[in-house]
Structures are given as C-alpha cells and as structure tokens.
Design a protein around this motif. Structure first.
Motif, PDB file in Angstrom:
ATOM      1  N   ALA A  53      -6.246   6.114 -10.057  1.00 51.01           N
ATOM      2  CA  ALA A  53      -6.552   5.597 -11.392  1.00 51.01           C
ATOM      3  C   ALA A  53      -5.760   6.370 -12.431  1.00 51.01           C
ATOM      4  O   ALA A  53      -5.248   5.802 -13.399  1.00 51.01           O
ATOM      5  CB  ALA A  53      -8.052   5.711 -11.672  1.00 51.01           C
ATOM      6  N   LYS A  56      -2.149   5.218 -12.474  1.00 45.97           N
ATOM      7  CA  LYS A  56      -1.944   3.956 -13.185  1.00 45.97           C
ATOM      8  C   LYS A  56      -1.877   4.172 -14.683  1.00 45.97           C
ATOM      9  O   LYS A  56      -1.106   3.537 -15.384  1.00 45.97           O
ATOM     10  CB  LYS A  56      -3.100   2.995 -12.871  1.00 45.97           C
ATOM     11  N   LYS A  57      -2.722   5.082 -15.164  1.00 44.13           N
ATOM     12  CA  LYS A  57      -2.724   5.353 -16.602  1.00 44.13           C
ATOM     13  C   LYS A  57      -1.454   6.092 -17.014  1.00 44.13           C
ATOM     14  O   LYS A  57      -0.885   5.822 -18.062  1.00 44.13           O
ATOM     15  CB  LYS A  57      -3.963   6.189 -16.963  1.00 44.13           C
ATOM     16  N   ARG A 164      -0.223  -9.127 -14.342  1.00 44.45           N
ATOM     17  CA  ARG A 164      -1.084  -7.967 -14.504  1.00 44.45           C
ATOM     18  C   ARG A 164      -1.169  -7.118 -13.250  1.00 44.45           C
ATOM     19  O   ARG A 164      -1.462  -5.920 -13.328  1.00 44.45           O
ATOM     20  CB  ARG A 164      -2.480  -8.417 -14.944  1.00 44.45           C
ATOM     21  N   ARG A 168      -2.080  -3.125 -12.653  1.00 45.75           N
ATOM     22  CA  ARG A 168      -3.490  -2.986 -12.348  1.00 45.75           C
ATOM     23  C   ARG A 168      -3.742  -2.915 -10.856  1.00 45.75           C
ATOM     24  O   ARG A 168      -4.648  -2.217 -10.405  1.00 45.75           O
ATOM     25  CB  ARG A 168      -4.215  -4.208 -12.931  1.00 45.75           C
ATOM     26  N   ILE A 245       1.850  -1.288 -18.827  1.00 43.90           N
ATOM     27  CA  ILE A 245       0.738  -1.147 -19.781  1.00 43.90           C
ATOM     28  C   ILE A 245       0.004  -2.464 -19.933  1.00 43.90           C
ATOM     29  O   ILE A 245      -1.229  -2.513 -19.894  1.00 43.90           O
ATOM     30  CB  ILE A 245       1.257  -0.685 -21.164  1.00 43.90           C
ATOM     31  N   GLY A 247      -0.158  -4.795 -17.802  1.00 45.19           N
ATOM     32  CA  GLY A 247      -0.900  -5.022 -16.570  1.00 45.19           C
ATOM     33  C   GLY A 247      -2.134  -4.147 -16.498  1.00 45.19           C
ATOM     34  O   GLY A 247      -3.212  -4.602 -16.118  1.00 45.19           O
ATOM     35  N   TYR A 248      -1.995  -2.906 -16.918  1.00 51.92           N
ATOM     36  CA  TYR A 248      -3.106  -1.963 -16.808  1.00 51.92           C
ATOM     37  C   TYR A 248      -4.275  -2.371 -17.690  1.00 51.92           C
ATOM     38  O   TYR A 248      -5.418  -2.389 -17.251  1.00 51.92           O
ATOM     39  CB  TYR A 248      -2.619  -0.565 -17.192  1.00 51.92           C
ATOM     40  N   ALA A 249      -3.982  -2.720 -18.938  1.00 55.09           N
ATOM     41  CA  ALA A 249      -5.083  -2.873 -19.892  1.00 55.09           C
ATOM     42  C   ALA A 249      -5.121  -4.203 -20.628  1.00 55.09           C
ATOM     43  O   ALA A 249      -6.053  -4.442 -21.386  1.00 55.09           O
ATOM     44  CB  ALA A 249      -5.021  -1.739 -20.916  1.00 55.09           C
TER      45      ALA A 249
ATOM     46  N   ALA B 274      -6.326  -0.712 -25.839  1.00 52.62           N
ATOM     47  CA  ALA B 274      -6.927  -1.080 -24.563  1.00 52.62           C
ATOM     48  C   ALA B 274      -6.652  -0.039 -23.474  1.00 52.62           C
ATOM     49  O   ALA B 274      -7.529   0.285 -22.677  1.00 52.62           O
ATOM     50  CB  ALA B 274      -6.415  -2.451 -24.127  1.00 52.62           C
ATOM     51  N   ALA B 275      -5.422   0.490 -23.455  1.00 50.14           N
ATOM     52  CA  ALA B 275      -5.075   1.447 -22.393  1.00 50.14           C
ATOM     53  C   ALA B 275      -5.943   2.701 -22.509  1.00 50.14           C
ATOM     54  O   ALA B 275      -6.433   3.235 -21.510  1.00 50.14           O
ATOM     55  CB  ALA B 275      -3.592   1.797 -22.476  1.00 50.14           C
ATOM     56  N   LYS B 278      -9.553   1.863 -21.404  1.00 52.69           N
ATOM     57  CA  LYS B 278      -9.700   1.740 -19.959  1.00 52.69           C
ATOM     58  C   LYS B 278      -9.662   3.118 -19.305  1.00 52.69           C
ATOM     59  O   LYS B 278     -10.444   3.418 -18.406  1.00 52.69           O
ATOM     60  CB  LYS B 278      -8.585   0.855 -19.394  1.00 52.69           C
ATOM     61  N   THR B 282     -12.725   4.824 -17.302  1.00 53.15           N
ATOM     62  CA  THR B 282     -12.469   5.192 -15.912  1.00 53.15           C
ATOM     63  C   THR B 282     -12.855   6.644 -15.651  1.00 53.15           C
ATOM     64  O   THR B 282     -13.484   6.975 -14.644  1.00 53.15           O
ATOM     65  CB  THR B 282     -10.979   4.977 -15.574  1.00 53.15           C
ATOM     66  N   GLN B 286     -15.698   8.326 -13.149  1.00 48.62           N
ATOM     67  CA  GLN B 286     -15.436   9.302 -12.080  1.00 48.62           C
ATOM     68  C   GLN B 286     -16.471  10.410 -12.094  1.00 48.62           C
ATOM     69  O   GLN B 286     -16.786  11.005 -11.077  1.00 48.62           O
ATOM     70  CB  GLN B 286     -14.040   9.910 -12.259  1.00 48.62           C
ATOM     71  N   ALA B 303     -10.880  -4.535 -21.631  1.00 45.10           N
ATOM     72  CA  ALA B 303     -10.331  -3.417 -20.856  1.00 45.10           C
ATOM     73  C   ALA B 303     -11.456  -2.520 -20.354  1.00 45.10           C
ATOM     74  O   ALA B 303     -11.401  -1.997 -19.239  1.00 45.10           O
ATOM     75  CB  ALA B 303      -9.343  -2.620 -21.702  1.00 45.10           C
ATOM     76  N   GLU B 306     -12.975  -4.201 -17.403  1.00 45.04           N
ATOM     77  CA  GLU B 306     -12.086  -4.112 -16.237  1.00 45.04           C
ATOM     78  C   GLU B 306     -12.133  -2.734 -15.584  1.00 45.04           C
ATOM     79  O   GLU B 306     -11.954  -2.610 -14.371  1.00 45.04           O
ATOM     80  CB  GLU B 306     -10.640  -4.416 -16.651  1.00 45.04           C
ATOM     81  N   ASP B 310     -12.221  -2.200 -11.646  1.00 44.96           N
ATOM     82  CA  ASP B 310     -11.227  -1.466 -10.880  1.00 44.96           C
ATOM     83  C   ASP B 310     -11.825  -0.262 -10.173  1.00 44.96           C
ATOM     84  O   ASP B 310     -11.293   0.206  -9.168  1.00 44.96           O
ATOM     85  CB  ASP B 310     -10.067  -1.017 -11.791  1.00 44.96           C
TER      86      ASP B 310
END
Lengths: 359, 412, 365
Positions: A53, A56-57, A164, A168, A245, A247-249, B274-275, B278, B282, B286, B303, B306, B310
């Motif tokens: 995770a 991805k960020k 996405r 993602r 980005i 795709g991620y969010a 959004a990033a 998310k 996340t 955790q 986000a 999601e 995920d």
C-alpha cells in the motif's frame, strides 16, 4: 587514463569512505532511520500488504523525482509538473468518461500531451533563453487555467477500471488481498531504465551540460537539444505519474497541486545539487521514498497535522545542510588526483565530474 | 577536522532552528490574550455565529440555535427550497425600491475554486439569464477574487466607486477580513446582499445562508453516533485549518463525539486531495480498525471508501456529501452512509433577493435556508433525478426548473 | 584562482556589447516600454467596451493591487540580485500580518509597537534565511522553502484563522487615498526609492551586485559575501513584513491563510518581468516596480473586461513567458549571461584544487 588508474587505486581501501563520500549517503541513512522509526511505531507496517500500500502511494512521487532529476541535473527546474499531473488526470477522466474502449487511445493522447508540454518547456528555455524557472512557472499557470477553462472549473467524466488498475491494482491475487502492485513494477522498470540512461552517452552529456554548459557546447554537445530532451523526459514521467495517481485515488479538483515542490524537495534530499551537474538518479528516487516515508512516520507518530510542515522544513534544511558541509573535503580526496594531473582548461571540466558521479 | 566541521554544521542547524523557534515565538506572548479577548468581545457584542477570531471556534449558543433550526419547518413555497426561510424576520426594503428594468447587478465572488462553488456558480448564472430575459437585469458584472481577500476588498471598493451598481452581492472569502469592505459598501447606499459565508456586521439588507456549519458537522456526527456501537473508532478527515465554515463543522462534530462513546482515532488535514485521503485512511487501517469516517467536506470521499476496499476491510459507517460520485459509490456499495448537505441552491437566492429588493418587497434580514442531509431512503430518488449529471456535481443544486437545465450543468 | 582565469575571456568580451546595448535602451527602459505598450492595449480594449481605463476607480484599483505585490517584489529583488531567492515571503507576510494585528490588539496606542514587532519578526526570519544559506550553504530554494514550511506549521498550529485586530487609525494605511493614489502605494514607492538608493549609491548595494555577478570574484576582491547575502535576505523579509502590515491594515485583522495567495512565485515573476536576471548580478528595483505595474495593469484589465478567471491564469502565464523571452532577445546579452553562469558552474569542479573549496558552495548553491 590517469583517471581510471586513480579511481582503481583508491577503490579497495576506501570502500567505506566511498559510501560516505558520495553526496547522497545521507539520504540512504535517513531512509533507514525513518523506516526503522515507522516499524518501531507500528510493526504491522512491515507486513506485505502494508508495504505494498505504501509503494502504491509513493510510486507517483518517485517517478516524478526521476523526471525532475533529469531536468535539475541539466541545470534547470521544472515547476510545471504538478499542474501537468493534474491536467493529465482531468484530461483522462473527461475524454474516457468511463468508456472502457477509450482507455488506450486516451493514454496515447496523454502521452503526446505530456511530451508536447515538455517540448514547449524545453524549447522556450533553450531557444528563447527564458530561465526555466519562469518558463515552467508560466506553464504551470497556463495548464492550471486552461484545464479549468476546458472543464468549467471542476473535473467531469470518470476514469475507467482499465485505467485505474495501473495505480490501484496488481498482479497475482485479487483486490483486498496481497498483490504485487503494477506501480511497483513500473517504478522498478523506469528506475532501472533511468539509471542505465545516465550511464549512456546521453546521461553523461546531460550531466556535463548541467555542470558547465559552455564547456559542454565547446566539446560539441548540442546543449539546447540535450536540455530539451531532459524536459521531454520530465513531461513523460509526469504523464506516467498522472496515470498512477489517477489510478490510485481517482479524480479530484485538487489532484497534483503542490507536487512540483515536493518533487524538487525529494530530488534535493537525494543529494542532487540544484544548478546541475551532480547527483545520481537512484539517490533522487531514494529521496522521494524518504519523503513519503517521512510523511508516513509523521502519521504513525500521531503528530498533529498542522505541525508537520514545520518538522518537514527542519528535516530538509538539516539534511541538506549536513550533506553540504562534509561533502567537499571528502570529495577532494577522490577527485584530487585527476584534477591535479591535468590543469583545468575550458574543455575538460565536463569530462571530469562524470567519473565521481557515475560511480 | 572534517568531523568537527560536520558537527559544527549540525550544531549550527540546531541552534538556528532554536533561534527560528524563538523569533517566531515572540508574538505568541501577546497573541493568545489579544485573540481571546477579541473573540469573546465579538461573540458577546454581536452574537454572530462566525465571530472570526475565536481560538476554539465553538460558540455554544450558535451550536444550539443551528441544531434547533434543523427541526423548524421553513416558511415559503414547498417546491422552491431556495425561497424558503427559517424563522424569518422580515425587513422593509422600500427605500431601495425603484422603477424600471435593466438594472446593473454587481457580484463579488470569492472564487470558483472548488466543485461546490462551480456548481453553484452555474446555477446563479442560469438564474441571472432568466431575469435578463425578463428585462429585470440589464448587466451582471462579476469580479472573481480567486480566494484572495485583498483582491476581493478591492473588487468591492471598485463596485462602490463605479457607483452604477443597483445592488451588490458579496460571497465573502473570509468572514473577518471582508467586514470593513462590506461596511463601506453598505455606506454607499446601495442594497448589499451577502451570502454563503458571513461578515461581522449586520449592515447588509439580507444575509443568505443555509443553517450552517454546526448543523452540517452535527448531521454527520449524530449519524455516526447512532449507527455505531459505543467504543467504535471514528476518523475525521478535514480539508484545511483556519477556514471558519470548515472549523465550525468540526467544532460541532467534536462536541458531539466527545459526549458520545465513540473514540476519535485521528483528525487529519488532507487538502481535499484524493491521494492524501486514501493514504491516510490506509495508514489508519494498518494500525487498527476504523468503524466510521467523518468528513468536513465531501471532496475525495470516494477515495476514502476505496481505501477500505483495497485493504480488504468492511465498509465503515460513512459521512459524505451530496456530491454525485459519492452518492453513486454509496449506491454501489450499499454501505451505511449519510450525504450531508450544504445547500448548493443558495446560489440562486441572492439573485432573486435582489429582484425582491428592487420591487420593494420585504426580505428576511437573515435568510436561513433549509439544509437537510440526504438519507438512505432518499438516495435512489436523488440519483435518478441527477442521472445525467457528472461527478463533482451536487445533487441539491436546485436548478431543475431553470431553462438551461440540464445542458448547462452537464456540459460545464 | 583558476576560476578567475577561465572567466576572463567571456567576461572581457561582454562589457563592450552590453555597454553598446545599454546606450540604446536600458533594461529598465524596456520594462517601462512594455508597460506603456500594455497600458495602451488595455486603454483601447477597455475603451472599445465603452469604459474609461483612467477613471478614478480603475486607477485606484490598479494602484491598490500594485502595493502588496510591490513590497514583496522589491524585497525579492535584493535576494535575486544576490543570486539567491526567497520562497518564504508568502509565509512571512502571513506571519507579520498576525504579529502586527495581535500586538496592536485594537489599541491605537500600540500601533507602533505592532509595527516594530512585525518588522522585528520579519528581520529575524530574514536573518535565519540568510544564515542558513550563507553559513550552512543550503541551497536558497530549499532553505527558504524549509523556513516557509516551518512558519506554516507554526501558523497552522497557533492560529486557526484570523487573529488580532487593528485599530481604525492603522486601517488608514490600507484604505486612505489621496485622490486616486492609495497611501500604501506612496509608501511602496518610498520603499522603492530607498531600494534604488541602497543599490546604486551605497557600498552594500554594490556588494550585492558583485556577489550576484560572481561570488568568487567578489570574495577575492575583499567583499564579505556572506554578509551581503544575509543583508539581502533581511531586507527581503522586512519588505514582506511591511506587506504583512498592509494586509493587517486592509483586513483589520491578521490572517494566516494569506500564505496561499501565491505571493512567492508572483513576486519572483514580477522581479524577472522587471528585467532582473534570475541568475543574479543585474537588475534594478525600478525595473521591479515596472514589472509589478505590468502585472497590475493586466489584472485590472482582465477585471474590467470581466474575463473568465481561469482564462486570466492562461493569459498571465503566457504573457510572463513572452515578456521574458522578449527581454532575453532584446536586451540580455547571451555572452554576458553565460559569463555569469560560468563561474558558478565552474567553481564546483575546480574547487578541489583551490583553497576556496568550501567557499564556492555559495556559488553553486
């Protein structure tokens, strides 16, 4: 000749010194410290899913750092990448509008658009002699305004699942379980390609141009085209980052805002010198990773959101100051034999710094 | 030698950081006193809900009033919520009454920098077109300040000095800072209409706004409290610190959470990106379960949802906004959620209010528009009604009866 | 040493050509020519719409818009001349607006205390910026970005929203006008005149040009380069502090969110638009005022013509690039700008041979 002999002689006894002498060792040390900090605070961060995770960020920033590295090492800036990332995501959403069949054509358009922006940045900077700070600042305003003008102020449309997945999704396993993110694969591939490119003649010319463009020009390098290609690479990387980005969010109006400063900070944190000619692309990527890890650490420490910028500011200044001070005396040790062997003339400096940089 | 130099640099950095801290610290010695007294004075003196300079953004009286207003049936036409008003106190506007049409309407807009404002701005322009077609408005003059208070002050001054505005509408960018400019506009003798965020004065003819930030924050917080068991964890996602309307939303939610059995695991600023959202969700997942999400504005709520998908976690109880992408996600996932509403249709009201003022009709001095969240049983109806609308459109935009519907909003 | 030798040929080639060009038209001359050109276009465009660009309200609007950016940009000129740059100005403006307003706390007797407190804090920030850059050899971009972030963290934590209040007497600084000319603009012009005097009539000013032109040559000729850089940063922050006070006067309170107005990049754009070289060593405060005026004329015209706010950004970006490209062609001699480029770039590789190893850091940074 004398150079390779000198480095070979210095090689074995100074292995440790070589690691610490490289201007970027602070970033690796900082990276390890931050990671250990996160793991101490939250052991579950070490679990594969959590790590993936995080990847991805972090992936988009690492890729932006690669692009920014090319530009910075050639002695320029690219302030337009944040706006470009935002523009690309919005373009993707509007043109695809959720139609799966449009995924690939639109990604092609994004690629062309990213390259076009890079080309304009590069040509305006090199041929019209506008400082890149101003060129890309202007480009930032133009992209920011144009994209909002086009969408009426707020993004419309939707991204497709096929688009996405790159930011993602992942290979092996199903969503919600452990997967190897595509983002990780993309970062590794691009990182390896970038490192190889810097060892190719183009990379060396780029480094030489950043070091001393007059000398590079004397030695026959087409400086304008070398730099323009750096901007093209930056535009390309910003496009890839936008895909990840987005795709991620997903799409929001704020996507990409302020990323240019984060990317430049990341590159400088990696020991790359603003003004050009020095630093390695791998260290720049490590700088981006460190910065993202730092943000994660702040979160794990439950640091109040508002104080985080201050801590970030102290850390980047301290890291850059620390890297700036001990580097020169140490560097002298490795660089001394060659430079005393040949008296400096306008032509030789570009070939000189390549050696320490390439190692 | 080299080592000592390195150490020196480190020490110097540390010292500098301290000096930096010291230099910037000096003002605080006087700051808290000054700030607090001002806040109290303003709050007491004017009883305003956006009293600007308060340090904790919570005024019990305003909180109580706004929460009570949610249960009061508004006066006005049932099918036109933008003309409804809660407990209106009408004021006479006959001094501004004037014959003839082709009026010059001047509007100082804070910005169109977020989707909520973009949607409202389209609605407002459509409403203006109607009145232009009727011959009421001759010219609609707009200045957009791009979120710059200093520019907005100049914009308002320019309208005042131009002297030919028949009414001035202001959507202030920050409550406290625009007060002097709005007062100057009032003194010019033109009718002044303020909407959305307020100013610390009551000189304007009417101040139009939905119930307010406390009610918005409370709608979500109460929903979470009702739908979660005691001891459940809630994560609060906020956009920016220091924006009064947003701070009020959080102040109300904070109050309600502190009196409930819910545990707030964190409140984070995301910039609405959004990033960031998310990533933050996340990370909290955790560290442990998150049972509920509270957001001070709906930007990027998808986000956040999601992030749960995920991470392979069950959906939380969720507070979003009446923004289309969230409503669609809500329907797809069938999660327990509420769509809080900061009534977007308020953008129509100032135009209609200007018309009423020119006609000499009474208007409420504080025009409180209804503000009802979208609940699960209304979700399908709103989605169906807005089926053609794009993402980042707001379901309660209230422009369905305007001639430009739906193209103006779909092809913005 | 070797640096000085290698710089000689291009440097020697530069003066004649630049002297010749300067006789034709100075850099500031071009800026004001551009300003007149843009003014003319604006007057025509506004006239076509039936408006009068020189009406009292329009002129007042334009001048008011000039003041705030003007202060910041004048300060930015000093640092850019020294081949540095300051990205923390926006945060300094916000901080000083709050320091000023909270110190005054609405009491007319505390106005001067507030002014002094705000300027003292500004000078302190400038000192830190300057020392971090000159002593710790941190690149100015990172140093000032970092200091800016530190201030941002402090502001966001301490002040959630507007704070303090300004007595009516001080609000006059933001609102009083003499005819169409706001007091703030008069103060801004006064600061600009002081800046011009400092740069063209005092030793400190000459030193700044020298440091920006070639830090090694400056050092070898006995200039304490670090001191010049610190001075430039202190002056820059002081100017930002005045801008913060202007904000406080106009808002009648301090507001932390001022930092999001983009004053940092705008001021750099204005300075470069004013003909100052981003690489330092050449430029003028008068040019900067011209650059600020160009931006203000554009803003005012866009406003009067009611241009879509997003289209404004596009035009602004394009015009900034086009104007600087024009200067680059017309006035900035490539040979002389290369000469400036050269020592900085050259300093790094040749450093190991010289004794001035650590000192050159300032040049490449």
């Amino acid at each position: 000749m004398s150079t390779s002999a000198a480095t070979a002689r210095a090689e074995r006894p100074r292995l440790l010194e070589r690691i610490t002498a490289s201007s970027s060792w602070t970033v690796y040390a900082l990276l390890i410290v931050v990671f250990v900090g996160i793991l101490v605070m939250n052991p579950s961060f070490g679990e594969p899913m959590s790590l993936m995770a995080f990847v991805k960020k972090a992936a988009p920033l690492i890729i932006l750092a690669i692009g920014q590295y090319f530009v910075i090492v050639s002695g320029e800036f690219d302030l337009s990448v944040g706006s470009l990332v935002g523009a690309q995501v919005v373009i993707a959403a509007r043109l695809m509008d959720g139609e799966d069949s449009m995924t690939w054509p639109v990604m092609g358009i994004m690629l062309l658009f990213g390259l076009a922006v890079g080309l304009v940045n590069g040509l305006v900077t090199t041929l019209l002699k506008v400082p890149s700070f101003i060129t890309t600042l202007g480009m930032m305003l133009v992209l920011y305004g144009a994209i909002r003008l086009w969408t009426g102020g707020a993004p419309t449309g939707a991204l497709t699942e096929g688009f996405r997945q790159w930011g993602r999704g992942g290979l092996f396993g199903s969503p919600g379980e452990f997967q190897v993110p595509y983002a990780l694969l993309i970062v590794v591939v691009l990182g390896v390609l970038a490192a190889l490119l810097m060892r190719r003649p183009y990379g060396r010319t780029l480094m030489a141009t950043g070091n001393n463009d007059v000398a590079a020009a004397f030695s026959g390098a087409p400086v304008w085209w070398v730099r323009t290609r750096a901007f093209l690479l930056s535009g390309l990387m910003a496009t890839v980052a936008a895909v990840l980005i987005g795709g991620y969010a997903g799409v929001t109006a704020q996507v990409g805002q302020g990323l240019e400063f984060v990317a430049i900070t990341a590159v400088v944190l990696g020991g790359v010198v603003l003004g050009g000619g020095r630093g390695s692309v791998v260290a720049a990527m490590a700088g981006a990773l460190t910065l993202e890890a730092l943000f994660t650490l702040f979160n794990q420490l439950s640091l109040p959101s508002t104080i985080r910028p201050a801590v970030q500011g102290v850390i980047i200044i301290a890291a850059v100051a620390y890297a700036a001070v001990p580097r020169r005396p140490r560097r002298r040790a490795t660089a001394e034999p060659p430079s005393s062997a040949e008296p400096s003339s306008p032509v030789d400096p570009p070939s000189r710094p390549k050696e320490p940089a390439a190692t | 030698m080299r080592r000592s130099r390195a150490l020196l640099a480190g020490a110097a950095t540390a010292a500098l950081m301290f000096t930096a801290a010291c230099t910037t610290d000096t003002p605080t010695e006087t700051a808290p006193e000054g700030t607090e007294t001002t806040a109290e004075e303003t709050a007491e003196a004017e009883g305003s809900d956006d009293s600007g300079a308060n340090s904790d953004w919570f005024v019990q009286a305003d909180f109580d009033r706004e929460l009570a207003q949610r249960d009061i049936a508004p006066e006005g036409p049932a099918d036109q919520p933008w003309l409804q008003a809660i407990e209106p106190e009408f004021v006479d506007t006959s001094e501004f009454a004037s014959e003839g049409g082709d009026k010059v309407l001047c509007f100082s807009n804070a910005s169109v920098s977020n989707p909520w404002r973009v949607t409202g701005w389209i609605t407002m322009q459509q409403q203006v077109e109607v009145l232009e077609a009727e011959g009421v408005i001759g010219e609609f003059r707009v200045s957009d300040a791009a979120d710059d208070d200093n520019k907005q002050i100049s914009d308002i001054q320019a309208f005042v000095e131009a002297g030919d505005c028949d009414a001035i509408i202001v959507s202030p960018s920050t409550t406290a800072t625009l007060t002097p400019a709005v007062e100057a506009a009032c003194e010019s003798g033109k009718p002044v209409i303020v909407f959305d965020r307020g100013v610390n004065t009551d000189c304007m003819v009417t101040f139009i706004h939905p119930i307010g930030g406390y009610a918005y924050g409370a709608d979500g917080a109460e929903f979470l409290t009702e739908n979660l068991d005691e001891g459940s964890t809630v994560l609060a996602l906020r956009i920016l610190p220091g924006v009064d309307v947003l701070e009020n939303r959080w102040a109300a939610a904070d109050k309600i959470f502190s009196e409930s059995g819910l545990e707030v695991v964190g409140q984070e600023f995301t910039g609405g990106d959004a990033a960031q959202i998310k990533d933050i969700v996340t990370q909290y997942l955790q560290r442990g379960p998150v049972d509920g999400i509270w957001m001070d504005a709906g930007d990027g709520s998808v986000a956040a949802v999601e992030a749960f998908e995920d991470a392979g976690q069950p959906y939380p109880v969720f507070m979003g906004e009446d923004e289309m992408s969230f409503l669609r996600k809500w329907q797809d996932t069938e999660m327990t959620a509420i769509g809080a509403v900061y009534s977007n249709f308020q953008w129509r009201t100032p135009i209609l209010a200007a018309q009423m003022i020119w006609n000499g009709e009474e208007v409420p001095s504080e025009w409180v528009l209804p503000q009802d969240p979208i609940e699960a049983d209304e979700l399908d109806a709103y989605l169906e009604e807005n089926a053609d609308m794009p993402s980042l459109h707001y379901a309660k935009f209230g422009g369905e009866d305007l001639p430009g519907y739906p193209e103006a909003w779909t092809d913005r | 040493m070797s640096t000085a030798v290698t710089t000689a040929p291009p440097a020697a080639g530069a003066p004649p050509s630049s002297v010749r060009r300067r006789r034709r038209l100075g850099s500031t001359g071009i800026v004001y020519l551009a300003l007149v050109g843009i003014l003319l276009i604006s007057v025509v465009l506004v006239g076509l719409r039936g408006g009068n660009f020189f009406s009292q309200s329009t002129v007042a609007y334009m001048l008011t818009q000039t003041s705030l950016l003007g202060f910041v940009a004048i300060g930015q000129t000093f640092v850019i001349l020294c081949r540095s740059l300051d990205l923390s100005v926006g945060y300094v403006v916000a901080l000083c607006s709050i320091v000023g307003a909270t110190t005054m706390a609405g009491d007319p007797n505390r106005v001067w205390l507030g002014v002094v407190a705000a300027l003292a804090v500004a000078a302190g920030v400038g000192l830190v910026n300057g020392l971090v850059i000159s002593r710790l050899r941190v690149n100015p971009f990172i140093a000032t970005l970092g200091v800016g972030l530190i201030i941002k963290g402090y502001l966001d934590t301490q002040f959630k929203g507007p704070a303090g209040s300004v007595p009516a007497s001080f609000q006059g600084f933001g609102y009083t006008r003499i005819g169409p000319v706001p007091v703030s603009t008069i103060v801004m012009v006064a600061v600009a005149v002081l800046g011009v005097v400092l740069l063209t009539r005092t030793r400190s000013g000459y030193h700044m040009f020298a440091v920006g032109g070639n830090v090694d040559v400056a050092r070898l000729s006995g200039i304490r380069t670090g001191r010049s850089i610190v001075l430039a940063h202190v002056l820059c922050s002081l100017c930002a502090g005045v801008a913060g006070l202007l904000i406080a006067a106009r808002f009648s309170t301090g507001n932390a969110l001022v930092y999001s107005y983009g004053l940092d990049l705008d001021s750099i754009a204005a300075v470069v638009l004013g003909g100052t070289l981003l690489l330092g060593g050449r430029g003028s405060v008068a040019g900067t005022v011209g650059g600020v005026a160009i931006l203000a004329v554009l803003d005012t015209t866009f406003n009067v013509l009611d241009i879509n706010p997003f289209f404004k950004d596009v035009l602004r970006g394009a015009i900034i690039i086009a104007a600087v490209a024009l200067y680059a062609r017309r006035q900035i001699d490539p040979a002389s700008s290369r000469a400036r480029f050269l020592p900085g770039r050259r300093a790094a590789p040749s450093a190991p041979t010289g004794t001035s190893g650590p000192a050159t850091g300032g040049a490449s940074a």
